[in-house]
Design an enzyme around this catalytic site. Sequence first.
Site, PDB file in Angstrom:
ATOM      1  N   ASP A 151     -21.728 -28.720 -41.951  1.00  0.00           N
ATOM      2  CA  ASP A 151     -22.520 -29.378 -42.982  1.00  0.00           C
ATOM      3  C   ASP A 151     -23.961 -29.470 -42.499  1.00  0.00           C
ATOM      4  O   ASP A 151     -24.224 -29.348 -41.300  1.00  0.00           O
ATOM      5  CB  ASP A 151     -21.976 -30.792 -43.274  1.00  0.00           C
ATOM      6  CG  ASP A 151     -22.253 -31.247 -44.700  1.00  0.00           C
ATOM      7  OD1 ASP A 151     -23.435 -31.294 -45.090  1.00  0.00           O
ATOM      8  OD2 ASP A 151     -21.299 -31.546 -45.436  1.00  0.00           O
ATOM      9  N   VAL A 211     -25.483 -23.275 -45.033  1.00  0.00           N
ATOM     10  CA  VAL A 211     -24.752 -22.065 -45.412  1.00  0.00           C
ATOM     11  C   VAL A 211     -25.621 -21.032 -46.106  1.00  0.00           C
ATOM     12  O   VAL A 211     -25.201 -19.877 -46.263  1.00  0.00           O
ATOM     13  CB  VAL A 211     -23.526 -22.395 -46.293  1.00  0.00           C
ATOM     14  CG1 VAL A 211     -22.525 -23.259 -45.542  1.00  0.00           C
ATOM     15  CG2 VAL A 211     -23.944 -23.029 -47.614  1.00  0.00           C
ATOM     16  N   ASN A 213     -16.569 -24.884 -49.352  1.00  0.00           N
ATOM     17  CA  ASN A 213     -16.715 -26.073 -50.181  1.00  0.00           C
ATOM     18  C   ASN A 213     -18.166 -26.474 -50.397  1.00  0.00           C
ATOM     19  O   ASN A 213     -18.472 -27.166 -51.372  1.00  0.00           O
ATOM     20  CB  ASN A 213     -15.955 -27.239 -49.533  1.00  0.00           C
ATOM     21  CG  ASN A 213     -16.235 -28.557 -50.218  1.00  0.00           C
ATOM     22  OD1 ASN A 213     -15.762 -28.826 -51.318  1.00  0.00           O
ATOM     23  ND2 ASN A 213     -17.037 -29.409 -49.570  1.00  0.00           N
ATOM     24  N   TYR A 238     -25.850 -24.489 -62.018  1.00  0.00           N
ATOM     25  CA  TYR A 238     -24.537 -24.844 -61.480  1.00  0.00           C
ATOM     26  C   TYR A 238     -23.433 -24.032 -62.159  1.00  0.00           C
ATOM     27  O   TYR A 238     -22.552 -23.483 -61.493  1.00  0.00           O
ATOM     28  CB  TYR A 238     -24.299 -26.347 -61.654  1.00  0.00           C
ATOM     29  CG  TYR A 238     -23.078 -26.845 -60.921  1.00  0.00           C
ATOM     30  CD1 TYR A 238     -23.089 -27.004 -59.539  1.00  0.00           C
ATOM     31  CD2 TYR A 238     -21.910 -27.165 -61.609  1.00  0.00           C
ATOM     32  CE1 TYR A 238     -21.974 -27.465 -58.856  1.00  0.00           C
ATOM     33  CE2 TYR A 238     -20.790 -27.621 -60.939  1.00  0.00           C
ATOM     34  CZ  TYR A 238     -20.824 -27.767 -59.561  1.00  0.00           C
ATOM     35  OH  TYR A 238     -19.716 -28.222 -58.893  1.00  0.00           O
ATOM     36  N   LYS A 262     -21.082 -21.353 -60.140  1.00  0.00           N
ATOM     37  CA  LYS A 262     -19.634 -21.538 -60.034  1.00  0.00           C
ATOM     38  C   LYS A 262     -18.862 -20.458 -60.804  1.00  0.00           C
ATOM     39  O   LYS A 262     -17.756 -20.088 -60.425  1.00  0.00           O
ATOM     40  CB  LYS A 262     -19.252 -22.933 -60.516  1.00  0.00           C
ATOM     41  CG  LYS A 262     -19.752 -24.056 -59.591  1.00  0.00           C
ATOM     42  CD  LYS A 262     -19.225 -23.899 -58.165  1.00  0.00           C
ATOM     43  CE  LYS A 262     -19.615 -25.077 -57.278  1.00  0.00           C
ATOM     44  NZ  LYS A 262     -19.048 -24.964 -55.908  1.00  0.00           N
ATOM     45  N   THR A 275     -16.402 -38.906 -56.901  1.00  0.00           N
ATOM     46  CA  THR A 275     -17.301 -38.740 -55.771  1.00  0.00           C
ATOM     47  C   THR A 275     -18.700 -38.525 -56.306  1.00  0.00           C
ATOM     48  O   THR A 275     -18.880 -37.974 -57.387  1.00  0.00           O
ATOM     49  CB  THR A 275     -16.883 -37.553 -54.880  1.00  0.00           C
ATOM     50  OG1 THR A 275     -17.787 -37.453 -53.771  1.00  0.00           O
ATOM     51  CG2 THR A 275     -16.888 -36.242 -55.643  1.00  0.00           C
TER      52      THR A 275
END
Length: 275
Positions: A49, A76, A102, A167, A171, A202
């Site tokens: 992370d 990443v 993830n 987004y 995805k 979350t």
Amino acid sequence: MILNPEGERSLMLGQLNGRVALVTGASGGIGRATARALAAAGAQVVIADVEVAAGEETALALRDEGATAQFIACDVSDPEEVRALLEQTVATLGHLDVLVNNAGIAGSAKRLHELEVDDWDRVLAVNLRGLFLCAKYALPHLMNRRGVMVNIASTYGLIGAPQAPAYCASKGGVVNLTRQLAVDYGPSGVRVNAVCPGYVDTDMGGQRSRMVPPQAAAALERREGNAARQPLGRQAHVDEVARVVAFLASESSSFMTGSIVTVDGGCTSTFNYNQ
């Protein structure tokens, strides 16, 4: 029903013994829950992370529970950092069996013509380029071990959603790249699947934490209201997503590859009013 920790351990106990799993974006949320589920199933876990303090705390928490876990800082979207991440993982633990892609960010909530080019580029860099880079450097190791890749996509990769052009595009790319990788690497013994969460309890990227309290409360209320209109009528707990990832990482899913698995309370099966 949400399993307690003992139930979670009994469900997957020993299925990943001897396996090494790398989970990106694992300092919190779905990533942290996934790292914990994989560790509970017996895997040695590497947490990657950009959030150093939270990532180290996650690794420490897993070690306190008896797991083998370490944290490696990594952006990443940076090829050199990803290359180093994979090299350090294999040098330290000997091999790699499971990669969970993830890491992801939501980006700005705007319509496309209002979106800054830098905002678009950043979302695609983390969500799609980041997956490409991690897969690129992990696949040689996964082929050596007939390993598994699980990509965290989103229901937003399957449908259109308001004010989320970058987004949704990123995805959607994750969804079809998952299918493509399954085609190319199935003959090499590597299985590649994706999980598409819906509304999960979350705060992705800490968006609400950066709002003033009234705005954060309103955002949460809107999200919970949308989730309430699903067939199951609530948001998911992160553990409910993590258990599906752990299943896909295990031999229990041995004849699954190229699968796009929704964990969404039925939201993509119905028309969700008042988005």
